[in-house]
Design a protein around this motif. Structure first.
Motif, PDB file in Angstrom:
ATOM      1  N   UNK A 105       3.784 -12.687 -17.136  1.00 58.47           N
ATOM      2  CA  UNK A 105       4.120 -11.355 -17.623  1.00 58.47           C
ATOM      3  C   UNK A 105       4.019 -10.372 -16.456  1.00 58.47           C
ATOM      4  N   UNK A 106       4.924  -9.383 -16.445  1.00 57.43           N
ATOM      5  CA  UNK A 106       4.931  -8.376 -15.392  1.00 57.43           C
ATOM      6  C   UNK A 106       4.183  -7.125 -15.845  1.00 57.43           C
ATOM      7  N   UNK A 107       3.343  -6.612 -14.971  1.00 54.07           N
ATOM      8  CA  UNK A 107       2.607  -5.386 -15.277  1.00 54.07           C
ATOM      9  C   UNK A 107       2.617  -4.475 -14.064  1.00 54.07           C
ATOM     10  N   UNK A 108       2.560  -3.184 -14.348  1.00 50.28           N
ATOM     11  CA  UNK A 108       2.599  -2.152 -13.319  1.00 50.28           C
ATOM     12  C   UNK A 108       1.189  -1.607 -13.090  1.00 50.28           C
ATOM     13  N   UNK A 109       0.774  -1.528 -11.829  1.00 48.90           N
ATOM     14  CA  UNK A 109      -0.553  -1.024 -11.508  1.00 48.90           C
ATOM     15  C   UNK A 109      -0.460   0.093 -10.480  1.00 48.90           C
ATOM     16  N   UNK A 110      -1.434   1.009 -10.568  1.00 49.07           N
ATOM     17  CA  UNK A 110      -1.485   2.161  -9.669  1.00 49.07           C
ATOM     18  C   UNK A 110      -2.838   2.263  -8.988  1.00 49.07           C
ATOM     19  N   UNK A 111      -2.817   2.743  -7.763  1.00 51.36           N
ATOM     20  CA  UNK A 111      -4.047   3.081  -7.080  1.00 51.36           C
ATOM     21  C   UNK A 111      -4.529   4.450  -7.515  1.00 51.36           C
ATOM     22  N   UNK A 112      -5.675   4.866  -6.966  1.00 50.57           N
ATOM     23  CA  UNK A 112      -6.278   6.124  -7.378  1.00 50.57           C
ATOM     24  C   UNK A 112      -5.675   7.329  -6.659  1.00 50.57           C
ATOM     25  N   UNK A 113      -4.934   7.088  -5.619  1.00 48.09           N
ATOM     26  CA  UNK A 113      -4.289   8.153  -4.870  1.00 48.09           C
ATOM     27  C   UNK A 113      -5.105   8.565  -3.656  1.00 48.09           C
ATOM     28  N   UNK A 114      -4.405   8.976  -2.602  1.00 50.97           N
ATOM     29  CA  UNK A 114      -5.066   9.481  -1.401  1.00 50.97           C
ATOM     30  C   UNK A 114      -4.325  10.734  -0.930  1.00 50.97           C
ATOM     31  N   UNK A 115      -5.093  11.754  -0.603  1.00 52.38           N
ATOM     32  CA  UNK A 115      -4.495  13.043  -0.241  1.00 52.38           C
ATOM     33  C   UNK A 115      -4.011  13.032   1.204  1.00 52.38           C
ATOM     34  N   UNK A 116      -2.782  13.479   1.394  1.00 52.93           N
ATOM     35  CA  UNK A 116      -2.228  13.707   2.731  1.00 52.93           C
ATOM     36  C   UNK A 116      -1.868  15.192   2.829  1.00 52.93           C
ATOM     37  N   UNK A 117      -2.442  15.865   3.810  1.00 54.14           N
ATOM     38  CA  UNK A 117      -2.172  17.284   4.018  1.00 54.14           C
ATOM     39  C   UNK A 117      -1.651  17.488   5.430  1.00 54.14           C
ATOM     40  N   UNK A 118      -0.478  18.089   5.525  1.00 60.61           N
ATOM     41  CA  UNK A 118       0.139  18.358   6.826  1.00 60.61           C
ATOM     42  C   UNK A 118       0.135  19.873   7.026  1.00 60.61           C
ATOM     43  N   UNK A 119      -0.696  20.317   7.942  1.00 58.48           N
ATOM     44  CA  UNK A 119      -0.863  21.751   8.135  1.00 58.48           C
ATOM     45  C   UNK A 119      -1.411  22.035   9.527  1.00 58.48           C
TER      46      UNK A 119
END
Length: 120
Positions: A105-119
């Motif tokens: 069976x196919x399932x979709x998974x996500x990470x928790x996210x990481x912030x990228x700030x360009x400034x």
């Protein structure tokens, strides 16, 4: 259950570079697609880059020529090398994986996210 853990975000000046990494762990048969998405404040989540096992990468027009996605199938990792970063690249970046279980069976998974700030 599959876990995706991202690393490598941070603050960088315009024109700079960052490398994001994502590692998948858990029990599964294989990983089909591994992707990077991003979501800027007030905007919808968008696909940045995608790579299929044994396939060629695909990129959003906004990052073509600046970002490179790569994966290591043996280690179940996917990286995103980001060069010539622009302020409009500022967002939370998410790793995504389409995983095939041992029951096929196919399932979709996500990470928790990481912030990228360009400034500057």
């Amino acid at each position: 259950q599959v876990q995706l853990v991202e690393s490598g975000g941070g603050l960088v000046q315009p024109g700079g570079s960052l490398r994001l990494s994502c590692a998948a762990s858990g029990s599964f048969f294989s990983i089909n697609y591994m992707d990077w998405y991003r979501q800027a404040p007030g905007k919808e989540r968008e696909l940045v880059a995608s790579i299929r096992s044994g396939g060629s990468p695909n990129y959003a027009d906004s990052v073509k020529g600046r970002f490179t996605i790569s994966r290591d199938n043996a280690k179940n990792t996917v990286d995103l090398q980001m060069n010539s970063l622009k302020p409009e690249d500022t967002a939370v970046y998410y790793c995504n994986a389409l995983v095939l279980s041992y029951s096929y069976s196919l399932s979709d998974y996500w990470g928790q996210g990481t912030q990228v700030t360009v400034s500057s």
